[in-house]
Write an enzyme that holds these catalytic residues in place. Structure first.
Site, PDB file in Angstrom:
ATOM      1  N   HIS A 229     -13.490  -4.231   2.094  1.00 62.47           N
ATOM      2  CA  HIS A 229     -14.750  -4.134   2.841  1.00 62.47           C
ATOM      3  C   HIS A 229     -15.909  -3.729   1.936  1.00 62.47           C
ATOM      4  O   HIS A 229     -16.994  -4.317   1.990  1.00 62.47           O
ATOM      5  CB  HIS A 229     -14.594  -3.120   3.972  1.00 62.47           C
ATOM      6  CG  HIS A 229     -15.820  -2.938   4.803  1.00 62.47           C
ATOM      7  ND1 HIS A 229     -16.803  -2.003   4.485  1.00 62.47           N
ATOM      8  CD2 HIS A 229     -16.259  -3.562   5.926  1.00 62.47           C
ATOM      9  CE1 HIS A 229     -17.770  -2.071   5.378  1.00 62.47           C
ATOM     10  NE2 HIS A 229     -17.466  -2.993   6.261  1.00 62.47           N
TER      11      HIS A 229
ATOM     12  N   CYS B 167      -4.900 -12.643 -10.445  1.00 66.56           N
ATOM     13  CA  CYS B 167      -5.221 -11.316  -9.914  1.00 66.56           C
ATOM     14  C   CYS B 167      -4.136 -10.272 -10.188  1.00 66.56           C
ATOM     15  O   CYS B 167      -4.367  -9.077  -9.984  1.00 66.56           O
ATOM     16  CB  CYS B 167      -5.475 -11.409  -8.409  1.00 66.56           C
ATOM     17  SG  CYS B 167      -6.872 -12.471  -7.971  1.00 66.56           S
TER      18      CYS B 167
ATOM     19  N   HIS C 169       7.917 -14.003 -11.569  1.00 70.07           N
ATOM     20  CA  HIS C 169       7.172 -15.228 -11.887  1.00 70.07           C
ATOM     21  C   HIS C 169       7.850 -16.414 -11.203  1.00 70.07           C
ATOM     22  O   HIS C 169       9.019 -16.697 -11.446  1.00 70.07           O
ATOM     23  CB  HIS C 169       7.141 -15.447 -13.402  1.00 70.07           C
ATOM     24  CG  HIS C 169       5.985 -16.275 -13.863  1.00 70.07           C
ATOM     25  ND1 HIS C 169       5.677 -17.492 -13.318  1.00 70.07           N
ATOM     26  CD2 HIS C 169       5.049 -16.060 -14.824  1.00 70.07           C
ATOM     27  CE1 HIS C 169       4.608 -17.999 -13.902  1.00 70.07           C
ATOM     28  NE2 HIS C 169       4.197 -17.145 -14.832  1.00 70.07           N
TER      29      HIS C 169
ATOM     30  N   HIS D 219       1.962   6.327  -1.128  1.00 71.58           N
ATOM     31  CA  HIS D 219       0.698   5.584  -1.062  1.00 71.58           C
ATOM     32  C   HIS D 219       0.934   4.144  -1.520  1.00 71.58           C
ATOM     33  O   HIS D 219       1.750   3.890  -2.409  1.00 71.58           O
ATOM     34  CB  HIS D 219      -0.377   6.247  -1.935  1.00 71.58           C
ATOM     35  CG  HIS D 219      -0.570   7.698  -1.646  1.00 71.58           C
ATOM     36  ND1 HIS D 219      -1.259   8.148  -0.547  1.00 71.58           N
ATOM     37  CD2 HIS D 219      -0.143   8.809  -2.303  1.00 71.58           C
ATOM     38  CE1 HIS D 219      -1.265   9.471  -0.541  1.00 71.58           C
ATOM     39  NE2 HIS D 219      -0.591   9.895  -1.604  1.00 71.58           N
TER      40      HIS D 219
END
Length: 517
Positions: free
Chosen positions: A445, A249, A328, A412
């Site tokens: 969501h 991901c 990593h 942000h």
């Protein structure tokens, strides 16, 4: 007088309108500053002081220079000119060194990388998978026992996913049809859907693309996904294309980092990064609990990003890439196996998630922010961290380590929407406010865990809410198998508005929604 003064305050009590007299006694004492002063503002003042310390020191120096210059008369100026004439060789040498140094700096400095625009794919409505339909289809497949069905139901209820996430067409069939053809169709719909919208919004011709990087962990056909894009859009023959597989991901940030490095070598060109995941052939049809979790979390999604190193694109670009930091942990066996694709005892393939996943992710995050911190944190936070470290090492081992306030470095936060637990842990450990993790929670969501593309849905949410202002800094942070933790830092070049046909275009007014946790 007894050193006190009294005042009567009339308070309107209830609907009856009756006035109640309240006596308040004021003692003539100094206030308790430890109780009355909000330490948050003391810290903020300290931050401003340290951030502008150089400026504050420079101002009196400049004032002294200006005062001295104003007192010079024509004779003083003439003497200075004579002095420079007699030291002409020194002046020429200094000028030559200055010019040479400036030339070397300009020639060797990194090329700026601009994010011109990006596009997130949104699937068709008939692919939505509300809880009831998901559970009904899972039961009808006949592959799951009652214990596994109940486990999936509990995971769904606690996952943070809503009723409008998407699963691929093959999973809506009864029985499911996870064929190679169906997987290719899913990949085409996601990648081409995002790219079509990106090219339409930017007016960039596919032939102008010089670099293509595609990342998808679990679906790597031959020809590759990058070759499919080259064929679809008839990209030029000398394009530098790359296909990243099995990187989890966090591969979206890795793809951006690779594109950035290529843009340093190849000037005056565009790079396209496509981040996606493929679910069709990677649905688990067994009963091993640790391998059932991805079924409940992962959903259809993808993003296409247009990067440029052209100076002319700065005017229309949304962001500038500031930093990429990659960590990593694959040398550690537990970290290596915490997200692991394997077959269960019955030969059914799936991705297993270890119970130690959150602890391993926390260690990777610690390493990542240790590298990132000095690059982004204001000097005030770095000094506080260093001072606490010295005290802990030399004087008192029981002193708690100082956690830097990353809210002073970023406006942000785009935290990978891997699941509710991931967002909860980062909110807690980084001491963030609910508004800082709102984009991550709402993305989870509305779209579920879309893997490497989730950080782009979160950025799109922030833009759709109208919160992105010129100069704001954005921290994208993602976790992935291996185990990896990767960060990308962007700076807004203007007040950013959402692009056409964005993923939140027709539903942003419904968010944020209240989540039942």
């Amino acid at each position: 007088m007894d050193g006190r003064r009294r005042s009567d305050v009339q308070v309107n009590a209830g609907g009856g309108g009756a006035a109640v007299g309240v006596q308040i006694q004021h003692h003539r004492r100094l206030p308790d500053f430890l109780q009355s002063v909000n330490l948050k503002y003391v810290k903020l003042g300290y931050h401003y002081l340290m951030s502008y310390l150089f400026t504050l020191c420079l101002v009196p120096v400049m004032a002294v220079i200006l005062v001295e210059a104003s007192q010079m008369n024509p004779d003083d100026i003439r003497q200075l000119w004579i002095h420079l004439q007699y030291n002409l060789v020194s002046v020429i040498i200094c000028s030559a060194v200055l010019v040479f140094g400036s030339t070397v700096y300009i020639m060797t400095r990194p090329r700026p990388v601009y994010l011109v625009d990006y596009s997130c794919y949104r699937a068709l409505d008939h692919l939505k998978a509300p809880y009831d339909r998901f559970m009904c289809h899972s039961k009808l497949t006949g592959d799951f026992d009652e214990s596994s069905l109940e486990f999936q139901r509990k995971i769904l209820e606690r996952s943070g996913l809503g009723e409008e996430t998407y699963v691929p067409e093959a999973m809506h069939s009864i029985p499911p049809k996870p064929s190679m053809a169906a997987a290719r169709e899913e990949a085409e719909q996601v990648m081409y859907g995002a790219l079509d919208n990106l090219f339409a919004n930017t007016s960039v011709k596919p032939k102008d693309i010089g670099i293509l990087v595609v990342n998808c962990s679990l679906f790597n056909p031959t020809p590759s996904l990058s070759a499919m894009i080259v064929n679809k859009y008839k990209l030029r023959g000398n394009i530098r294309s790359f296909n990243l597989g099995g990187m989890g991901c966090s591969a979206g940030v890795i793809a951006v980092d690779l594109a950035k490095d290529l843009l340093q070598v190849h000037g005056n060109t565009y790079a396209v990064v496509v981040s996606t995941e493929n679910i069709t052939q990677n649905w688990y049809f067994g009963n091993k609990k640790s391998m059932l979790i991805p079924n409940c979390l992962f959903r259809v999604g993808g993003a296409a990003v247009l990067l440029s190193n052209k100076s002319a694109d700065r005017r229309r670009a949304k962001y500038k890439l500031v930093h990429v930091v990659r960590t990593h942990k694959g040398a550690d066996d537990k970290a290596f196996r915490c997200v692991y694709q394997e077959q269960d005892d019955f030969g059914k393939t799936g991705v297993s998630l270890s119970k130690e996943l959150m602890a391993i992710a926390g260690g990777a995050l610690k390493t990542n922010i240790t590298t990132l911190g000095p690059l982004v944190l204001p000097i005030s936070e770095q000094l506080l961290f260093f001072a606490t470290l010295v005290v802990k090492k030399l004087f008192n081992k029981n002193v708690k380590p100082y956690i830097p306030d990353f809210k002073l470095a970023f406006d942000h936060f785009c935290i990978h929407a891997g699941g509710r637990a991931v967002i909860d842990e980062l909110e807690k450990n980084l001491q963030l406010l609910p508004v800082h993790v709102e984009a991550s929670r709402m993305t989870l969501h509305r779209f579920g865990n879309t893997s490497s593309s989730s950080i782009w849905y979160e950025l799109a949410y922030t833009e759709a809410k109208g919160r992105m202002r010129r100069g704001h800094r954005v921290w994208q942070i993602a976790f992935g198998s291996g185990f990896k933790c990767n960060s990308a830092v962007w700076q807004a070049l203007r007040n950013v508005k959402p692009s056409q046909n964005g993923p939140w275009e027709d539903c942003i007014d419904k968010y944020p929604v209240k989540l039942v946790l």
